[in-house]
Enzyme design. Structure first.
Site, PDB file in Angstrom:
ATOM      1  N   VAL A   2      12.395  -0.669  -2.240  1.00 31.43           N
ATOM      2  CA  VAL A   2      12.392  -1.591  -1.127  1.00 31.43           C
ATOM      3  C   VAL A   2      13.417  -3.075  -1.619  1.00 31.43           C
ATOM      4  CG1 VAL A   2      11.104  -3.490  -0.956  1.00 31.43           C
ATOM      5  CG2 VAL A   2      10.112  -0.876  -0.631  1.00 31.43           C
ATOM      6  N   LYS A  46      -0.555   6.525  -3.822  1.00 33.88           N
ATOM      7  CA  LYS A  46      -0.976   5.329  -4.589  1.00 33.88           C
ATOM      8  C   LYS A  46      -1.526   4.460  -3.094  1.00 33.88           C
ATOM      9  CE  LYS A  46       3.163   2.429  -4.404  1.00 33.88           C
ATOM     10  NZ  LYS A  46       2.757   1.179  -3.402  1.00 33.88           N
ATOM     11  N   GLU A  61       6.534  -3.901   3.665  1.00 32.47           N
ATOM     12  CA  GLU A  61       7.439  -3.445   4.376  1.00 32.47           C
ATOM     13  C   GLU A  61       6.946  -2.677   4.206  1.00 32.47           C
ATOM     14  OE1 GLU A  61      10.852  -4.857   4.617  1.00 32.47           O
ATOM     15  OE2 GLU A  61      10.794  -2.801   5.224  1.00 32.47           O
ATOM     16  N   PHE A  62       7.673  -1.702   5.582  1.00 29.56           N
ATOM     17  CA  PHE A  62       7.720  -0.529   6.088  1.00 29.56           C
ATOM     18  C   PHE A  62       8.731   0.148   6.563  1.00 29.56           C
ATOM     19  CE2 PHE A  62       4.056  -4.540   8.540  1.00 29.56           C
ATOM     20  CZ  PHE A  62       3.900  -2.988   8.037  1.00 29.56           C
ATOM     21  N   CYS A 107       4.084   6.259  -1.930  1.00 30.40           N
ATOM     22  CA  CYS A 107       3.769   5.071  -1.253  1.00 30.40           C
ATOM     23  C   CYS A 107       1.938   4.914  -0.762  1.00 30.40           C
ATOM     24  CB  CYS A 107       4.342   5.188  -0.187  1.00 30.40           C
ATOM     25  SG  CYS A 107       5.699   3.725  -0.375  1.00 30.40           S
ATOM     26  N   ASP A 157      16.643  -7.879 -11.511  1.00 28.11           N
ATOM     27  CA  ASP A 157      15.396  -6.812 -12.408  1.00 28.11           C
ATOM     28  C   ASP A 157      15.310  -7.165 -13.424  1.00 28.11           C
ATOM     29  OD1 ASP A 157      14.143  -4.101 -10.248  1.00 28.11           O
ATOM     30  OD2 ASP A 157      14.166  -4.037 -12.765  1.00 28.11           O
ATOM     31  N   ALA A 191       2.623  19.789  10.129  1.00 26.98           N
ATOM     32  CA  ALA A 191       1.512  20.578   9.272  1.00 26.98           C
ATOM     33  C   ALA A 191       2.862  21.087   8.499  1.00 26.98           C
ATOM     34  CB  ALA A 191       0.618  21.583  10.028  1.00 26.98           C
TER      35      ALA A 191
HETATM   36  P1  NAD Z   1      10.789   0.648  -7.711  1.00 28.72           P
HETATM   37  O1  NAD Z   1       9.769   1.226  -8.482  1.00 28.72           O
HETATM   38  O2  NAD Z   1      12.352   1.245  -6.923  1.00 28.72           O
HETATM   39  O3  NAD Z   1      11.009  -1.072  -8.317  1.00 28.72           O
HETATM   40  C1  NAD Z   1      10.689  -1.636  -8.534  1.00 28.72           C
HETATM   41  C2  NAD Z   1      11.307  -2.807  -9.122  1.00 28.72           C
HETATM   42  O4  NAD Z   1      11.271  -3.243 -10.001  1.00 28.72           O
HETATM   43  C3  NAD Z   1      12.162  -1.422 -10.757  1.00 28.72           C
HETATM   44  O5  NAD Z   1      13.135  -2.026 -10.937  1.00 28.72           O
HETATM   45  C4  NAD Z   1      11.476  -2.607 -11.669  1.00 28.72           C
HETATM   46  O6  NAD Z   1      12.127  -2.090 -13.034  1.00 28.72           O
HETATM   47  C5  NAD Z   1      11.118  -4.090 -11.354  1.00 28.72           C
HETATM   48  N1  NAD Z   1      10.646  -4.636 -11.752  1.00 28.72           N
HETATM   49  C6  NAD Z   1       9.270  -3.971 -12.300  1.00 28.72           C
HETATM   50  N2  NAD Z   1       8.428  -6.086 -12.528  1.00 28.72           N
HETATM   51  C7  NAD Z   1       9.250  -6.575 -13.498  1.00 28.72           C
HETATM   52  C8  NAD Z   1       9.765  -8.409 -13.654  1.00 28.72           C
HETATM   53  N3  NAD Z   1       8.560  -8.492 -14.311  1.00 28.72           N
HETATM   54  N4  NAD Z   1      10.703  -8.709 -13.337  1.00 28.72           N
HETATM   55  C9  NAD Z   1      11.790  -8.600 -13.182  1.00 28.72           C
HETATM   56  N5  NAD Z   1      11.926  -6.748 -12.095  1.00 28.72           N
HETATM   57  C10 NAD Z   1      10.197  -6.318 -13.038  1.00 28.72           C
HETATM   58  O7  NAD Z   1       9.669   0.127  -6.740  1.00 28.72           O
HETATM   59  P2  NAD Z   1       9.726   0.575  -4.588  1.00 28.72           P
HETATM   60  O8  NAD Z   1       9.634   2.198  -3.809  1.00 28.72           O
HETATM   61  O9  NAD Z   1      11.204  -0.368  -4.463  1.00 28.72           O
HETATM   62  O10 NAD Z   1       8.485  -0.326  -4.645  1.00 28.72           O
HETATM   63  C11 NAD Z   1       8.596  -2.054  -4.356  1.00 28.72           C
HETATM   64  C12 NAD Z   1       7.202  -1.897  -3.675  1.00 28.72           C
HETATM   65  O11 NAD Z   1       6.605  -1.460  -2.447  1.00 28.72           O
HETATM   66  C13 NAD Z   1       5.891  -1.402  -3.894  1.00 28.72           C
HETATM   67  O12 NAD Z   1       5.290  -2.199  -4.089  1.00 28.72           O
HETATM   68  C14 NAD Z   1       5.768  -0.141  -3.128  1.00 28.72           C
HETATM   69  O13 NAD Z   1       4.428   0.273  -2.848  1.00 28.72           O
HETATM   70  C15 NAD Z   1       6.522  -1.169  -2.009  1.00 28.72           C
HETATM   71  N6  NAD Z   1       6.763  -0.182  -1.184  1.00 28.72           N
HETATM   72  C16 NAD Z   1       7.731   0.842  -0.689  1.00 28.72           C
HETATM   73  C17 NAD Z   1       8.289   1.590  -0.002  1.00 28.72           C
HETATM   74  C18 NAD Z   1       8.848   3.140  -0.622  1.00 28.72           C
HETATM   75  O14 NAD Z   1      10.007   3.799   0.724  1.00 28.72           O
HETATM   76  N7  NAD Z   1       9.390   3.048  -1.778  1.00 28.72           N
HETATM   77  C19 NAD Z   1       8.383   0.982   1.292  1.00 28.72           C
HETATM   78  C20 NAD Z   1       6.990   0.413   1.344  1.00 28.72           C
HETATM   79  C21 NAD Z   1       7.057  -0.799   0.055  1.00 28.72           C
END
Ligand code: NAD
Length: 432
Positions: free
Chosen positions: A11, A263, A151-152, A260, A30, A252
Protein backbone atom coordinates in the site's frame (compact mmCIF):
# COMPACT_ATOMS: atom_id res chain seq x y z
CA UNK A 1 2.30 19.12 -1.21
CA UNK A 2 5.09 17.56 0.81
CA UNK A 3 3.92 14.13 1.83
CA UNK A 4 5.43 11.22 3.64
CA UNK A 5 4.28 7.65 3.74
CA UNK A 6 5.45 5.55 6.66
CA UNK A 7 5.50 1.90 5.69
CA UNK A 8 6.58 1.19 2.12
CA UNK A 9 4.88 -2.12 1.39
CA UNK A 10 2.13 -2.97 -1.08
CA UNK A 11 0.00 0.00 0.00
CA UNK A 12 2.66 2.52 1.03
CA UNK A 13 4.79 2.17 -2.08
CA UNK A 14 1.83 2.39 -4.46
CA UNK A 15 0.30 5.31 -2.55
CA UNK A 16 3.60 7.18 -2.43
CA UNK A 17 4.36 6.65 -6.12
CA UNK A 18 0.85 7.67 -7.16
CA UNK A 19 0.89 10.83 -5.04
CA UNK A 20 4.26 11.67 -6.62
CA UNK A 21 2.80 11.04 -10.07
CA UNK A 22 0.06 13.55 -9.20
CA UNK A 23 2.77 16.16 -8.68
CA UNK A 24 3.50 16.01 -4.96
CA UNK A 25 6.90 15.64 -3.32
CA UNK A 26 6.86 12.32 -1.52
CA UNK A 27 9.12 10.54 0.94
CA UNK A 28 8.42 6.82 1.35
CA UNK A 29 9.86 5.70 4.68
CA UNK A 30 10.28 2.23 6.12
CA UNK A 31 12.17 0.78 9.05
CA UNK A 32 13.35 -2.09 6.84
CA UNK A 33 16.61 -0.44 5.80
CA UNK A 34 17.42 -3.21 3.33
CA UNK A 35 14.16 -2.49 1.52
CA UNK A 36 14.93 1.23 1.48
CA UNK A 37 18.50 0.72 0.22
CA UNK A 38 17.10 -1.46 -2.57
CA UNK A 39 14.43 1.09 -3.48
CA UNK A 40 17.06 3.83 -3.70
CA UNK A 41 18.76 1.67 -6.34
CA UNK A 42 15.48 1.04 -8.16
CA UNK A 43 14.93 -2.47 -6.77
CA UNK A 44 11.19 -2.89 -6.22
CA UNK A 45 10.55 -5.38 -3.40
CA UNK A 46 7.13 -6.50 -4.68
CA UNK A 47 5.60 -7.45 -7.98
CA UNK A 48 2.88 -5.00 -8.96
CA UNK A 49 2.20 -4.24 -12.65
CA UNK A 50 3.43 -0.77 -13.63
CA UNK A 51 4.94 0.03 -10.24
CA UNK A 52 8.59 -0.10 -11.24
CA UNK A 53 8.05 2.34 -14.10
CA UNK A 54 6.13 4.71 -11.83
CA UNK A 55 8.79 4.61 -9.11
CA UNK A 56 11.65 5.12 -11.56
CA UNK A 57 10.05 8.02 -13.42
CA UNK A 58 9.11 9.87 -10.23
CA UNK A 59 12.54 9.30 -8.68
CA UNK A 60 14.05 10.77 -11.85
CA UNK A 61 11.79 13.82 -11.58
CA UNK A 62 12.89 14.16 -7.94
CA UNK A 63 9.31 13.88 -6.69
CA UNK A 64 9.85 10.56 -4.94
CA UNK A 65 12.57 9.53 -2.54
CA UNK A 66 13.12 6.88 0.08
CA UNK A 67 14.29 7.02 3.66
CA UNK A 68 14.73 4.68 6.59
CA UNK A 69 14.29 7.61 8.95
CA UNK A 70 10.78 8.32 10.22
CA UNK A 71 12.24 11.50 11.71
CA UNK A 72 13.20 12.79 8.27
CA UNK A 73 9.76 11.90 6.93
CA UNK A 74 8.04 13.77 9.77
CA UNK A 75 10.23 16.87 9.57
CA UNK A 76 9.92 17.29 5.82
CA UNK A 77 6.21 16.84 5.18
CA UNK A 78 2.86 18.46 5.86
CA UNK A 79 0.86 15.25 5.61
CA UNK A 80 2.01 11.93 7.04
CA UNK A 81 0.29 8.72 5.96
CA UNK A 82 0.68 5.65 8.15
CA UNK A 83 0.69 2.56 5.93
CA UNK A 84 2.34 -0.06 8.12
CA UNK A 85 1.04 -3.60 8.49
CA UNK A 86 -1.80 -4.49 10.85
CA UNK A 87 -1.51 -8.30 10.99
CA UNK A 88 -3.61 -10.63 13.12
CA UNK A 89 -2.69 -11.65 16.62
CA UNK A 90 -3.34 -15.28 17.52
CA UNK A 91 -6.78 -14.42 18.93
CA UNK A 92 -7.76 -12.69 15.68
CA UNK A 93 -7.40 -9.17 17.05
CA UNK A 94 -5.50 -6.68 14.86
CA UNK A 95 -1.91 -6.29 16.02
CA UNK A 96 -1.56 -2.52 16.31
CA UNK A 97 1.99 -2.46 17.65
CA UNK A 98 3.40 -1.11 14.36
CA UNK A 99 0.79 1.65 14.34
CA UNK A 100 1.53 2.55 17.96
CA UNK A 101 5.25 2.50 17.31
CA UNK A 102 4.91 4.88 14.37
CA UNK A 103 2.56 7.16 16.35
CA UNK A 104 5.17 7.48 19.13
CA UNK A 105 7.92 8.05 16.61
CA UNK A 106 5.90 10.80 14.90
CA UNK A 107 5.11 12.43 18.27
CA UNK A 108 8.74 12.60 19.26
CA UNK A 109 9.66 14.40 16.05
CA UNK A 110 6.75 16.79 15.51
CA UNK A 111 8.02 20.34 15.18
CA UNK A 112 4.96 22.04 13.71
CA UNK A 113 1.41 21.36 12.52
CA UNK A 114 1.01 18.05 10.71
CA UNK A 115 -1.93 16.02 9.46
CA UNK A 116 -1.46 12.37 10.39
CA UNK A 117 -3.53 10.01 8.29
CA UNK A 118 -4.36 6.36 8.97
CA UNK A 119 -4.03 4.56 5.62
CA UNK A 120 -3.61 1.12 7.14
CA UNK A 121 -6.74 -0.92 7.78
CA UNK A 122 -7.50 -0.59 11.47
CA UNK A 123 -10.34 -1.42 13.85
CA UNK A 124 -12.80 1.30 14.71
CA UNK A 125 -11.49 3.66 17.42
CA UNK A 126 -7.82 3.25 16.44
CA UNK A 127 -7.81 6.93 15.45
CA UNK A 128 -8.70 7.85 19.00
CA UNK A 129 -5.76 5.79 20.29
CA UNK A 130 -3.35 7.25 17.74
CA UNK A 131 -4.38 10.76 18.76
CA UNK A 132 -3.99 9.95 22.43
CA UNK A 133 -0.58 8.33 21.86
CA UNK A 134 0.73 11.32 19.93
CA UNK A 135 -0.61 13.71 22.57
CA UNK A 136 1.12 11.68 25.28
CA UNK A 137 4.56 11.45 23.64
CA UNK A 138 4.70 14.83 21.91
CA UNK A 139 7.76 16.88 22.88
CA UNK A 140 6.89 20.37 21.64
CA UNK A 141 3.68 22.31 21.98
CA UNK A 142 2.46 21.96 18.40
CA UNK A 143 -0.93 21.27 16.89
CA UNK A 144 -1.74 18.19 14.86
CA UNK A 145 -4.78 16.55 13.31
CA UNK A 146 -5.69 12.91 12.80
CA UNK A 147 -7.62 11.57 9.83
CA UNK A 148 -8.70 8.21 8.52
CA UNK A 149 -8.32 7.57 4.79
CA UNK A 150 -8.67 3.82 4.25
CA UNK A 151 -7.23 2.29 1.11
CA UNK A 152 -9.29 0.10 -1.23
CA UNK A 153 -6.69 -0.77 -3.86
CA UNK A 154 -6.41 -4.37 -5.00
CA UNK A 155 -3.02 -5.97 -5.47
CA UNK A 156 -2.45 -6.74 -9.14
CA UNK A 157 -4.27 -3.59 -10.27
CA UNK A 158 -3.21 -1.30 -7.47
CA UNK A 159 -2.08 1.67 -9.54
CA UNK A 160 -5.23 1.79 -11.60
CA UNK A 161 -7.33 1.35 -8.45
CA UNK A 162 -5.49 4.21 -6.74
CA UNK A 163 -5.79 6.53 -9.73
CA UNK A 164 -9.42 5.62 -10.53
CA UNK A 165 -11.07 4.75 -7.24
CA UNK A 166 -14.80 4.08 -6.89
CA UNK A 167 -14.74 6.49 -3.95
CA UNK A 168 -12.33 8.18 -1.58
CA UNK A 169 -13.23 7.94 2.08
CA UNK A 170 -12.05 10.78 4.29
CA UNK A 171 -12.69 10.64 8.04
CA UNK A 172 -11.83 13.91 9.75
CA UNK A 173 -12.58 15.98 12.82
CA UNK A 174 -11.39 19.41 11.68
CA UNK A 175 -11.86 21.68 8.69
CA UNK A 176 -8.10 21.99 8.25
CA UNK A 177 -7.73 18.22 7.88
CA UNK A 178 -10.70 18.03 5.53
CA UNK A 179 -9.35 20.83 3.30
CA UNK A 180 -5.90 19.27 3.05
CA UNK A 181 -7.21 15.85 2.02
CA UNK A 182 -9.85 17.21 -0.36
CA UNK A 183 -7.15 19.30 -2.03
CA UNK A 184 -4.69 16.40 -2.17
CA UNK A 185 -7.20 14.10 -3.84
CA UNK A 186 -8.81 16.71 -6.10
CA UNK A 187 -6.91 15.57 -9.25
CA UNK A 188 -8.54 12.13 -9.01
CA UNK A 189 -12.09 13.37 -9.64
CA UNK A 190 -13.60 10.53 -7.61
CA UNK A 191 -16.67 10.71 -5.36
CA UNK A 192 -15.63 11.78 -1.87
CA UNK A 193 -17.24 10.35 1.24
CA UNK A 194 -16.42 12.81 3.99
CA UNK A 195 -17.29 11.60 7.44
CA UNK A 196 -16.03 11.26 11.00
CA UNK A 197 -12.99 9.12 11.78
CA UNK A 198 -14.86 6.20 13.31
CA UNK A 199 -17.27 5.93 10.38
CA UNK A 200 -14.33 5.97 7.94
CA UNK A 201 -12.61 3.20 9.88
CA UNK A 202 -15.83 1.20 9.84
CA UNK A 203 -16.37 1.69 6.10
CA UNK A 204 -13.15 -0.21 5.41
CA UNK A 205 -13.91 -3.14 7.70
CA UNK A 206 -17.51 -3.25 6.48
CA UNK A 207 -16.43 -3.25 2.80
CA UNK A 208 -13.94 -6.06 3.15
CA UNK A 209 -16.32 -8.11 5.29
CA UNK A 210 -19.14 -7.62 2.80
CA UNK A 211 -16.98 -8.74 -0.13
CA UNK A 212 -15.68 -11.76 1.76
CA UNK A 213 -19.26 -12.66 2.71
CA UNK A 214 -20.29 -12.43 -0.94
CA UNK A 215 -17.56 -14.93 -1.86
CA UNK A 216 -18.62 -17.28 0.94
CA UNK A 217 -22.24 -16.93 -0.14
CA UNK A 218 -21.55 -18.16 -3.68
CA UNK A 219 -19.32 -20.90 -2.29
CA UNK A 220 -22.19 -22.08 -0.09
CA UNK A 221 -24.43 -22.05 -3.18
CA UNK A 222 -21.81 -24.15 -4.99
CA UNK A 223 -22.21 -26.86 -2.35
CA UNK A 224 -25.95 -26.97 -2.93
CA UNK A 225 -25.37 -27.05 -6.71
CA UNK A 226 -23.23 -30.17 -6.35
CA UNK A 227 -25.86 -31.86 -4.23
CA UNK A 228 -28.61 -31.39 -6.83
CA UNK A 229 -26.63 -31.35 -10.10
CA UNK A 230 -27.03 -27.62 -10.79
CA UNK A 231 -24.23 -25.41 -12.12
CA UNK A 232 -22.92 -22.61 -9.92
CA UNK A 233 -21.45 -20.67 -12.83
CA UNK A 234 -24.89 -20.38 -14.39
CA UNK A 235 -26.51 -19.63 -11.04
CA UNK A 236 -23.97 -16.82 -10.52
CA UNK A 237 -24.79 -15.31 -13.91
CA UNK A 238 -28.47 -15.34 -13.03
CA UNK A 239 -27.77 -13.78 -9.66
CA UNK A 240 -25.27 -11.20 -10.82
CA UNK A 241 -27.45 -9.73 -13.55
CA UNK A 242 -29.69 -8.38 -10.80
CA UNK A 243 -28.39 -4.81 -10.45
CA UNK A 244 -28.97 -4.94 -6.72
CA UNK A 245 -26.52 -7.84 -6.48
CA UNK A 246 -23.99 -7.28 -9.29
CA UNK A 247 -21.72 -9.89 -10.91
CA UNK A 248 -18.43 -9.31 -9.10
CA UNK A 249 -17.22 -11.56 -6.29
CA UNK A 250 -19.58 -14.32 -7.36
CA UNK A 251 -16.96 -16.80 -8.55
CA UNK A 252 -17.22 -20.03 -6.62
CA UNK A 253 -13.91 -21.66 -5.88
CA UNK A 254 -11.28 -22.17 -3.26
CA UNK A 255 -12.36 -19.13 -1.31
CA UNK A 256 -10.62 -15.91 -0.42
CA UNK A 257 -7.10 -15.54 0.91
CA UNK A 258 -4.49 -12.82 0.94
CA UNK A 259 -3.27 -10.36 3.47
CA UNK A 260 -6.56 -8.49 3.86
CA UNK A 261 -9.84 -10.43 3.89
CA UNK A 262 -8.88 -13.15 6.41
CA UNK A 263 -7.23 -10.77 8.85
CA UNK A 264 -9.78 -7.99 8.45
CA UNK A 265 -12.67 -10.37 9.06
CA UNK A 266 -10.91 -11.71 12.15
CA UNK A 267 -10.28 -8.17 13.37
CA UNK A 268 -13.88 -7.11 12.73
CA UNK A 269 -15.29 -10.15 14.53
CA UNK A 270 -13.01 -9.50 17.52
CA UNK A 271 -13.61 -5.76 17.78
CA UNK A 272 -17.36 -6.42 17.50
CA UNK A 273 -17.12 -8.93 20.33
CA UNK A 274 -15.17 -6.41 22.41
CA UNK A 275 -17.91 -3.87 21.76
CA UNK A 276 -20.54 -6.39 22.89
CA UNK A 277 -21.86 -7.62 19.53
CA UNK A 278 -21.60 -11.20 18.33
CA UNK A 279 -21.10 -10.87 14.55
CA UNK A 280 -22.39 -14.36 13.69
CA UNK A 281 -22.77 -13.57 9.98
CA UNK A 282 -19.03 -12.94 9.62
CA UNK A 283 -18.17 -16.00 11.66
CA UNK A 284 -20.23 -18.09 9.23
CA UNK A 285 -18.57 -16.45 6.21
CA UNK A 286 -15.19 -17.31 7.72
CA UNK A 287 -16.18 -20.90 8.39
CA UNK A 288 -17.52 -21.43 4.86
CA UNK A 289 -14.24 -20.08 3.51
CA UNK A 290 -12.24 -22.53 5.57
CA UNK A 291 -14.52 -25.44 4.62
CA UNK A 292 -14.05 -24.65 0.94
CA UNK A 293 -10.38 -25.62 1.12
CA UNK A 294 -11.22 -28.85 2.94
CA UNK A 295 -13.85 -29.49 0.26
CA UNK A 296 -11.23 -29.03 -2.48
CA UNK A 297 -8.90 -31.44 -0.70
CA UNK A 298 -11.69 -34.01 -0.49
CA UNK A 299 -12.15 -33.70 -4.26
CA UNK A 300 -8.47 -34.50 -4.76
CA UNK A 301 -8.77 -37.53 -2.47
CA UNK A 302 -11.93 -38.68 -4.26
CA UNK A 303 -10.11 -38.54 -7.57
CA UNK A 304 -6.75 -39.97 -6.54
CA UNK A 305 -7.78 -42.26 -3.66
CA UNK A 306 -4.38 -42.66 -1.98
CA UNK A 307 -2.28 -39.50 -1.93
CA UNK A 308 0.93 -41.05 -0.66
CA UNK A 309 3.62 -40.91 -3.36
CA UNK A 310 1.23 -39.40 -5.93
CA UNK A 311 2.68 -36.58 -8.01
CA UNK A 312 0.44 -33.55 -7.75
CA UNK A 313 1.00 -30.56 -10.04
CA UNK A 314 -0.06 -27.15 -8.73
CA UNK A 315 -0.64 -24.13 -10.95
CA UNK A 316 -0.58 -20.84 -9.07
CA UNK A 317 0.83 -20.01 -5.66
CA UNK A 318 0.00 -16.35 -5.07
CA UNK A 319 -3.32 -15.67 -3.35
CA UNK A 320 -4.67 -14.21 -6.58
CA UNK A 321 -3.36 -13.44 -10.08
CA UNK A 322 -1.02 -10.53 -10.91
CA UNK A 323 0.66 -10.36 -7.54
CA UNK A 324 3.54 -12.13 -5.84
CA UNK A 325 1.78 -11.98 -2.46
CA UNK A 326 1.44 -15.39 -0.84
CA UNK A 327 0.14 -14.23 2.54
CA UNK A 328 -2.76 -16.55 3.41
CA UNK A 329 -2.67 -17.96 -0.11
CA UNK A 330 -4.93 -21.03 -0.40
CA UNK A 331 -2.18 -22.73 -2.46
CA UNK A 332 0.18 -22.81 0.50
CA UNK A 333 -2.38 -24.40 2.81
CA UNK A 334 -3.39 -26.95 0.19
CA UNK A 335 0.19 -27.91 -0.64
CA UNK A 336 1.02 -28.36 3.03
CA UNK A 337 -2.08 -30.50 3.60
CA UNK A 338 -1.24 -32.69 0.59
CA UNK A 339 2.34 -33.09 1.79
CA UNK A 340 1.13 -34.30 5.19
CA UNK A 341 -0.66 -37.09 3.32
CA UNK A 342 2.53 -37.97 1.44
CA UNK A 343 1.88 -36.39 -1.97
CA UNK A 344 4.84 -35.10 -3.97
CA UNK A 345 4.28 -31.55 -5.18
CA UNK A 346 5.45 -29.78 -8.30
CA UNK A 347 4.41 -26.15 -8.63
CA UNK A 348 4.69 -23.09 -10.81
CA UNK A 349 3.60 -19.48 -10.45
CA UNK A 350 4.51 -16.60 -12.78
CA UNK A 351 5.67 -14.27 -10.00
CA UNK A 352 5.65 -15.69 -6.48
CA UNK A 353 8.12 -18.58 -6.71
CA UNK A 354 10.81 -16.95 -4.57
CA UNK A 355 8.36 -16.07 -1.82
CA UNK A 356 6.81 -19.54 -1.97
CA UNK A 357 10.25 -21.19 -1.84
CA UNK A 358 11.00 -19.31 1.36
CA UNK A 359 7.86 -20.80 2.96
CA UNK A 360 7.64 -24.26 1.41
CA UNK A 361 11.34 -25.04 1.13
CA UNK A 362 12.94 -27.87 -0.79
CA UNK A 363 10.12 -30.36 -0.46
CA UNK A 364 8.32 -28.76 -3.41
CA UNK A 365 9.77 -29.01 -6.90
CA UNK A 366 9.45 -25.53 -8.37
CA UNK A 367 9.11 -25.69 -12.15
CA UNK A 368 9.97 -23.30 -14.95
CA UNK A 369 6.47 -23.36 -16.45
CA UNK A 370 3.06 -25.03 -16.35
CA UNK A 371 4.13 -27.80 -18.74
CA UNK A 372 7.00 -28.89 -16.52
CA UNK A 373 4.44 -29.09 -13.69
CA UNK A 374 2.32 -31.42 -15.82
CA UNK A 375 5.12 -33.82 -16.73
CA UNK A 376 4.39 -37.19 -15.02
CA UNK A 377 1.90 -35.69 -12.58
CA UNK A 378 -1.06 -37.82 -11.51
CA UNK A 379 -3.26 -34.77 -11.52
CA UNK A 380 -3.16 -31.07 -12.21
CA UNK A 381 -4.60 -28.59 -9.70
CA UNK A 382 -5.54 -25.09 -10.81
CA UNK A 383 -5.29 -22.95 -7.71
CA UNK A 384 -4.67 -19.36 -8.88
CA UNK A 385 -6.34 -18.15 -12.06
CA UNK A 386 -3.45 -16.40 -13.83
CA UNK A 387 -4.31 -15.56 -17.46
CA UNK A 388 -1.49 -17.72 -18.80
CA UNK A 389 -3.14 -20.80 -17.24
CA UNK A 390 -6.35 -20.05 -19.12
CA UNK A 391 -4.53 -20.47 -22.43
CA UNK A 392 -2.69 -23.76 -21.91
CA UNK A 393 -2.21 -26.14 -24.81
CA UNK A 394 -4.32 -28.94 -23.39
CA UNK A 395 -3.29 -31.49 -26.01
CA UNK A 396 0.26 -31.02 -24.74
CA UNK A 397 -0.92 -31.05 -21.13
CA UNK A 398 -2.70 -34.36 -21.74
CA UNK A 399 0.41 -35.95 -23.22
CA UNK A 400 2.54 -34.82 -20.28
CA UNK A 401 0.23 -35.88 -17.45
CA UNK A 402 0.39 -39.46 -16.18
CA UNK A 403 -3.39 -39.43 -16.23
CA UNK A 404 -5.61 -36.71 -17.69
CA UNK A 405 -7.11 -35.35 -14.49
CA UNK A 406 -7.64 -31.64 -13.89
CA UNK A 407 -9.08 -30.30 -10.64
CA UNK A 408 -9.99 -26.68 -11.16
CA UNK A 409 -10.25 -24.70 -7.95
CA UNK A 410 -11.34 -21.52 -9.75
CA UNK A 411 -13.72 -22.84 -12.41
CA UNK A 412 -11.68 -21.25 -15.21
CA UNK A 413 -11.97 -24.12 -17.67
CA UNK A 414 -14.99 -25.10 -19.72
CA UNK A 415 -15.84 -28.53 -18.40
CA UNK A 416 -17.54 -29.66 -21.63
CA UNK A 417 -14.45 -28.77 -23.64
CA UNK A 418 -12.17 -30.46 -21.12
CA UNK A 419 -14.22 -33.63 -21.25
CA UNK A 420 -14.24 -33.54 -25.07
CA UNK A 421 -10.45 -33.37 -24.95
CA UNK A 422 -10.48 -36.53 -22.87
CA UNK A 423 -9.84 -35.10 -19.43
CA UNK A 424 -11.51 -36.07 -16.19
CA UNK A 425 -12.46 -32.59 -15.09
CA UNK A 426 -13.49 -31.62 -11.58
CA UNK A 427 -14.65 -28.09 -10.85
CA UNK A 428 -16.40 -26.45 -7.91
CA UNK A 429 -20.20 -26.63 -7.99
CA UNK A 430 -20.31 -27.56 -11.69
CA UNK A 431 -22.90 -29.72 -13.40
CA UNK A 432 -21.33 -33.03 -14.32
P1 NAD B 1 3.21 -4.62 3.96
O1 NAD B 1 3.59 -5.62 4.98
O2 NAD B 1 3.44 -4.92 2.52
O3 NAD B 1 3.93 -3.23 4.27
C1 NAD B 1 4.04 -2.68 5.54
C2 NAD B 1 5.39 -1.98 5.65
O4 NAD B 1 5.46 -1.27 6.88
C3 NAD B 1 6.58 -2.94 5.66
O5 NAD B 1 7.46 -2.60 4.59
C4 NAD B 1 7.23 -2.74 7.02
O6 NAD B 1 8.63 -2.88 6.99
C5 NAD B 1 6.79 -1.31 7.34
N1 NAD B 1 6.85 -0.98 8.77
C6 NAD B 1 6.42 -1.70 9.83
N2 NAD B 1 6.66 -1.04 10.99
C7 NAD B 1 7.24 0.13 10.65
C8 NAD B 1 7.71 1.24 11.39
N3 NAD B 1 7.64 1.26 12.73
N4 NAD B 1 8.27 2.27 10.73
C9 NAD B 1 8.35 2.26 9.37
N5 NAD B 1 7.91 1.23 8.62
C10 NAD B 1 7.36 0.17 9.24
O7 NAD B 1 1.67 -4.32 4.20
P2 NAD B 1 0.58 -3.80 3.14
O8 NAD B 1 0.03 -4.96 2.38
O9 NAD B 1 1.13 -2.62 2.40
O10 NAD B 1 -0.56 -3.32 4.13
C11 NAD B 1 -0.43 -2.16 4.91
C12 NAD B 1 -1.80 -1.80 5.49
O11 NAD B 1 -2.71 -1.49 4.43
C13 NAD B 1 -2.46 -2.94 6.27
O12 NAD B 1 -3.19 -2.40 7.32
C14 NAD B 1 -3.39 -3.56 5.24
O13 NAD B 1 -4.50 -4.21 5.83
C15 NAD B 1 -3.85 -2.34 4.48
N6 NAD B 1 -4.30 -2.61 3.12
C16 NAD B 1 -3.64 -3.50 2.34
C17 NAD B 1 -4.05 -3.72 1.04
C18 NAD B 1 -3.33 -4.71 0.17
O14 NAD B 1 -3.89 -5.09 -0.87
N7 NAD B 1 -2.13 -5.16 0.53
C19 NAD B 1 -5.15 -3.02 0.52
C20 NAD B 1 -5.79 -2.09 1.32
C21 NAD B 1 -5.35 -1.90 2.63
Amino acid sequence: MNISIIGSGYVGLVTGSCFAELGNRVICADNDSKKIEGLKKGIIPIYEPGLKELVMSNMKKKRLRFSSSVKEAVLESEVIFIAVGTPSLENGEADLTYIENVARNIAQNLNGYRLIVEKSTVPVETGKWVKQTIATYIKRKVKFDIASNPEFLREGQAISDFMHPDRIVIGVESKAARDILVNLYSPLKAPLVITDIKSAELIKHASNSFLATKISFINAISRICEKVGADVVEVAVGLGLDKRIGPSFLNAGLGYGGSCFPKDLDAFVTISEKLGYDFGLLKAARQINQEQKAFFLSKIRDALWILKDKNVGVLGLSFKPNTDDIRNAPAIEIIQALQIEGAKIKAYDPSSMDKAKAVLGKKVKFCKDAYEVCRDSDCLLLVTEWDEFKELDFLRVKKLLKRPLVIDGRNIYDHKRMEKLGFSYVGIGRRR
